[in-house]
Design an enzyme around this catalytic site. Sequence first.
Site, PDB file in Angstrom:
ATOM      1  N   GLU A   1      -4.708  -2.169 -49.719  1.00  0.00           N
ATOM      2  CA  GLU A   1      -4.013  -2.999 -48.735  1.00  0.00           C
ATOM      3  C   GLU A   1      -3.608  -4.355 -49.308  1.00  0.00           C
ATOM      4  OE1 GLU A   1      -6.351  -3.239 -45.174  1.00  0.00           O
ATOM      5  OE2 GLU A   1      -5.956  -1.150 -44.630  1.00  0.00           O
TER       6      GLU A   1
ATOM      7  N   HIS B   1     -11.152  -9.192 -49.507  1.00  0.00           N
ATOM      8  CA  HIS B   1     -12.016  -8.415 -48.631  1.00  0.00           C
ATOM      9  C   HIS B   1     -13.103  -7.704 -49.449  1.00  0.00           C
ATOM     10  CE1 HIS B   1      -8.945  -9.168 -45.663  1.00  0.00           C
ATOM     11  NE2 HIS B   1      -9.534  -8.394 -44.742  1.00  0.00           N
TER      12      HIS B   1
ATOM     13  N   GLU C   1      -1.343   5.229  -5.005  1.00  0.00           N
ATOM     14  CA  GLU C   1      -2.536   4.412  -4.808  1.00  0.00           C
ATOM     15  C   GLU C   1      -3.621   5.245  -4.129  1.00  0.00           C
ATOM     16  OE1 GLU C   1      -3.770   0.275  -2.467  1.00  0.00           O
ATOM     17  OE2 GLU C   1      -2.024   1.425  -1.821  1.00  0.00           O
ATOM     18  N   HIS C   2      -3.275   5.855  -2.994  1.00  0.00           N
ATOM     19  CA  HIS C   2      -4.190   6.735  -2.254  1.00  0.00           C
ATOM     20  C   HIS C   2      -3.591   8.134  -2.216  1.00  0.00           C
ATOM     21  CE1 HIS C   2      -4.525   2.685  -0.213  1.00  0.00           C
ATOM     22  NE2 HIS C   2      -5.783   2.874  -0.560  1.00  0.00           N
TER      23      HIS C   2
ATOM     24  N   THR D   1       0.798  -1.222   0.000  1.00  0.00           N
ATOM     25  CA  THR D   1       0.000   0.000   0.000  1.00  0.00           C
ATOM     26  C   THR D   1       0.833   1.276   0.000  1.00  0.00           C
ATOM     27  OG1 THR D   1      -1.925   1.037   1.035  1.00  0.00           O
ATOM     28  CG2 THR D   1      -0.208   0.211   2.506  1.00  0.00           C
TER      29      THR D   1
ATOM     30  N   ASP E   1     -11.000   2.613   2.669  1.00  0.00           N
ATOM     31  CA  ASP E   1     -10.661   1.216   2.922  1.00  0.00           C
ATOM     32  C   ASP E   1     -11.886   0.388   3.287  1.00  0.00           C
ATOM     33  OD1 ASP E   1      -7.972   1.465   2.389  1.00  0.00           O
ATOM     34  OD2 ASP E   1      -7.397   1.807   4.473  1.00  0.00           O
TER      35      ASP E   1
ATOM     36  N   GLN F   1      -1.725   3.833   7.087  1.00  0.00           N
ATOM     37  CA  GLN F   1      -1.320   2.970   5.978  1.00  0.00           C
ATOM     38  C   GLN F   1       0.005   2.268   6.263  1.00  0.00           C
ATOM     39  OE1 GLN F   1      -3.563   2.370   3.342  1.00  0.00           O
ATOM     40  NE2 GLN F   1      -4.721   3.434   4.938  1.00  0.00           N
TER      41      GLN F   1
ATOM     42  N   HIS G   1       0.079  -1.440   7.565  1.00  0.00           N
ATOM     43  CA  HIS G   1      -0.157  -2.596   6.707  1.00  0.00           C
ATOM     44  C   HIS G   1       1.074  -3.492   6.594  1.00  0.00           C
ATOM     45  CE1 HIS G   1      -4.149  -2.279   4.870  1.00  0.00           C
ATOM     46  NE2 HIS G   1      -4.000  -0.968   4.886  1.00  0.00           N
TER      47      HIS G   1
END
Length: 439
Positions: free
Chosen positions: A420, A425, A332-333, A241, A366, A263, A266
């Site tokens: 092409e 096609h 992340e945060h 985190t 969270d 945080q 963690h």
Amino acid sequence: MMQSIDLRGRTLDTLALRQLIPRPVVDVAVASSSARTLIDDVAERGEDALVEQSERFDGVRPLALRVPQSHIDDAVRSMDPAVRAALEEAIRRVTAASSAQVPAASRTMLGDGAVVEQRWHPVDRVGLYVPGGKAVYPSSVVMNAVPAIVAGVRSIALASPAQKEHGGGVHPTILAAAGLLGITEIYAMGGAGAIGAFAHGVPSIGLSPVDVVTGPGNVFVAAAKRLVKGLVGIDSEAGTTEILVIADESADPRLVAFDLVSQAEHDEAAASLLVTDSETLARAVTEVLPSVAAGTAHSERVRTALAGPQSAVVLVDDLSAAAAFSNVYGPEHLELQVADNDALLSDIHSAGAVFVGPHSPVSLGDYLAGSNHVLPTGGGARFASGLGAFTFLRPQQIVRYSGPALSEVADHIVALSLAEALPAHGEAVTARFTPPHAD
């Protein structure tokens, strides 16, 4: 307790900022070799490899790799009423927010009889990973499962490591959270091996391969997800985190310190950063941090994380420079605690989730904000999003043309096919307007 990085008076481009950004010493690339070995072992030996990996990394032989339904039911029945009420409220809020992420089908008329439709179709089967290790994460069950359910995924499997403290079973709170959501396919397996099992399947325990793997984990889980990407879809490499707080002199240093610590608890490799244009605030936060860290249950882990190379107090000239640093970091945060949060928010481009103002701490996200807490780490927010209902949806284009509508563009198709050097096609179009050759 935290290193200081002073960027004041320096004009730095993106490359220079990237070189100065603090990151954990161990990254996903370093863990890839070990993760590859574990994944290959599961792909080759299946159940035996998973059992051995559990004994090696979790210190226990799984009670049963496939969790019996009776264990799930027992966990739900014995659940702490307060935890159950909190989870039910989290489920309600995340369901509401996730429902807003499902795009409506659209229909584009390009001419009379020329229609392109777009629908969003769920994948058939997903594997949800809920980490173990230093904490218990029933909230991650909610964050993984609810968006998949909202998206309409038909088949959901969940994996979480076997717990030594629970006799080799999955933590009962994890089982209970899954049970509340109606998930019945649960496996006691963890780490890179679990990600490999989702990707390759393990027939002997009834585990069929999945289409998408999601969920946070340690650096080995993140490495495993990178390795199986392509064989399956993944949400992002959600590893250890991160929190980055942009604050000015108007911020409360005590609240900033609590958020950084929240945080850091963690993992020892968790990243906590304060970016500020106020030397006074920086000094106040660093002064209060030791007491806040000492007062929490995981104080030793917090101190290690805050003192690590991945955490820092960063001094910048102004809030524009703070936003520039944050955008290159891709946290992340991201918390914004400044006098004019909305003005600063307009300069923010890269963040997994943004928490605006003193009453929107990361802890809210969270658990109960309604937003999802499975978010990209390690700079992944610069190019990836967090988990949502859209993670489990695939946009599909449906083309409906009538004969006259096709005829209107037939010459253009022929011209492009010849340009092409792919004439067949064009022939596939003109054949629809010419009679077949006689035998």
